[in-house]
Design an enzyme around this catalytic site. Structure first.
Site, PDB file in Angstrom:
ATOM      1  N   LYS A 188       0.852  -1.182   0.000  1.00 32.64           N
ATOM      2  CA  LYS A 188       0.000   0.000   0.000  1.00 32.64           C
ATOM      3  C   LYS A 188       0.889   1.234   0.000  1.00 32.64           C
ATOM      4  CE  LYS A 188      -1.923   2.767   2.885  1.00 32.64           C
ATOM      5  NZ  LYS A 188      -1.855   3.956   2.038  1.00 32.64           N
ATOM      6  N   CYS A 298      13.598  11.124   6.519  1.00 31.51           N
ATOM      7  CA  CYS A 298      13.593  10.809   7.946  1.00 31.51           C
ATOM      8  C   CYS A 298      14.944  11.084   8.586  1.00 31.51           C
ATOM      9  CB  CYS A 298      13.223   9.347   8.139  1.00 31.51           C
ATOM     10  SG  CYS A 298      14.286   8.246   7.199  1.00 31.51           S
TER      11      CYS A 298
END
Ligand code: NAD
Length: 496
Positions: A188, A298
């Site tokens: 996903k 990140c």
């Protein structure tokens, strides 16, 4: 690979479909895929229903033992190399799609996102051939002994849930080792970046990945495909990259089925700049670590700590660097930074900036929204922004912003610098800038993080362990660490 300027965005004006059991399918619900450069709709995306998620999981379960595990490791790896070839054959389309979805610069999409995605398939296809297993000779009372050895088995059906910041790169970082070790998957992608995952499904289809081995479902997180996957009784493991609070929600959802979890989550990363550093290298490296991809990596630095004797000089040099960053059209080769991913995310970043100003921050540069006088004014741009003067308890110093911002704080001693860097709920990455070799090792080893760089940033070797501690993640990926997460070692004991 061609490094030309992409002109055509695949599926522009069309529909991005789900890919389930070897077929592209639509459903009843659609959502818009928006270009953050100008707010225009690129295409529409089919949101998978519960029935489609069930069908995708069932297809993956059937394919697991029905075909994928029946192939030899050599055969599976040959297919994964063909996937890498297929990405490279459509390189420009992948670049154009990633740029349209994210607004990231052409240079970054061409040199990092898409090549690294292809490299992930090659690296893990090759690595799995060297995956080792344990073997022990065990003493027994009769003196004959026993042989204990382990075999690596796939975990089963893996849900791969990916974020929007490096969409294809981070998706394939998980997908490639999951497939290489014999698992089947339902992926996903983020609702913000559905395009390259759809192109990847086309590549999988074209190169002959057997039906059901790779399934793609589009949608959102809460009350949508993300939650359907993490709660699904037939999903054996969830591998997730995204926000720490989403990780908590997934952990709760997955607890009922006691699923295996691998989490790569947020960061509030520190850079420590010592007075004995190579000043120019430290400034250039910190500029990269703060502003690459608009600060939406990140590993990006948001807290910069500088030894007091060079503090004013460093702040002035960073201001000069930040103000020289060219913001604009992603397609132009000299563009350094595009927009943020969405207006919603820009609102969040601007709210942190407002809070920093309210807390008394000094604005060194930026702090607002640029004006272009053209359709980019409808985009999600934010100026590269630098602040000083905040306390360590301020919101800006505690929470991940994920935008082109940093705060710079002076320190007086090595001990103080280490304590400041480690005073965080997060523990993903740190950078240390010093020319003192002993200090480099000493300080890096004291960082409470998963990855520390000395005199560099984002220098990655795919074989090394990658992940975070505290709010930044659970487990390690990279090289053999990925292979071991996606494998279940089973022990066999033979009495001799
Ligand atoms: P996010 O957590 O909002 O979303 C990530 C994915 O999770 C998306 O596909 C989303 O649809 C899905 N999702 C959201 N809620 C869900 C739920 N309840 N159940 C199941 N799925 C759900 O993260 P994002 O905004 O896409 O990405 C940015 C974040 O990712 C930042 O915090 C960043 O630090 C982090 N990140 C971490 C790493 C790392 O390696 N540690 C790498 C990249 C990004």
């Amino acid at each position: 690979m061609q490094l030309g300027k992409p002109t055509h965005v695949p599926h522009a004006g069309g529909i991005l479909k789900n890919y389930i059991n070897g077929a592209f399918t639509c459903g009843e619900r659609y959502f818009d895929n928006i270009n953050p450069v100008n707010g225009q709709v690129i295409n529409r995306v089919c949101e998978a229903s519960q029935a489609q998620v069930d069908a995708a999981v069932q297809a993956a379960k059937t394919a697991l033992t029905g075909c994928w595990q029946q192939l030899s490791v050599e055969e599976r790896c040959a297919i994964l190399h063909r996937v890498a070839d297929g990405i490279e054959a459509r390189f420009e389309e992948f670049v154009a799609a990633e740029m349209a979805d994210t607004g990231k610069s052409l240079t970054q999409a061409q040199t990092i996102d898409i090549p690294r995605a292809a490299a992930n398939f090659r690296a893990f296809a090759d690595a799995v051939k060297s995956q080792s297993a344990e073997c022990f000779h065990t003493d027994t009372p009769d003196g004959r002994g026993a042989l204990n050895y382990s075999v690596n088995k796939p975990i089963g059906v893996v849900a791969v849930i990916a974020p929007w910041n490096l969409p294809l790169l981070l998706l394939t970082w998980k997908l490639a080792p999951a497939l290489a070790t014999g698992n089947t998957v339902v992926i996903k992608p983020s609702e913000e970046t559905p395009a390259t995952a759809t192109l990847l499904a086309e590549v999988m289809d074209a190169v002959g990945v057997p039906a059901g081995v790779f399934n793609l479902v589009h949608g959102f997180g809460d009350n949508s495909t993300g939650a359907m996957l993490t709660q699904h009784s037939q999903i054996d493991a969830v591998t997730f990259t995204g926000e720490s609070r989403t990780g908590s929600a997934i952990m709760r959802a997955a607890s009922a089925g006691v699923k295996s979890l691998s989490f790569e989550l947020g960061g509030k990363n520190a850079a420590l700049i010592f007075a004995d550093c190579d000043f120019e290298a430290a400034v250039a490296g910190t500029r990269r670590s703060v502003f690459t991809n608009g600060g939406q990596v990140c590993l990006c630095t948001e807290r910069v700590y500088v030894e007091r004797s060079i503090f004013d000089r460093f702040v002035a040099a960073m201001k000069e660097q930040a103000e020289a960053i060219k913001i604009g059209w992603p397609t132009e080769l000299d563009t350094d930074m595009g927009p943020l991913i969405s207006h919603k995310h820009r609102d969040k970043v601007l709210s942190y900036i407002a809070a920093a100003k309210a807390d008394g921050a000094k604005v060194i540069c930026g702090g607002g929204v640029p004006s272009f006088g053209d359709e980019r004014d409808l985009g999600a741009f934010v100026e590269p922004s630098i602040f000083t003067g905040l306390s360590e308890s301020s919101q800006l110093q505690r929470q991940e912003v994920f935008g082109p911002i940093c705060h710079i704080t002076p320190f007086d001693s090595e001990e103080e610098a280490v304590a400041l860097a480690n005073d965080s709920d997060y523990g993903l990455a740190a950078t240390v800038w010093t020319q003192d070799l002993s200090r480099g090792h000493r300080v890096a080893q004291q960082m409470d993080v998963g990855v520390a760089w000395v005199n560099s940033w984002y220098l990655r070797d795919l074989r090394t362990p990658f992940g975070g501690i505290k709010l930044s993640g659970v487990g390690r990926e990279g090289g053999m660490h990925s292979l071991s997460f996606y494998s279940e070692p089973m022990n066999i004991c033979i009495k001799l």
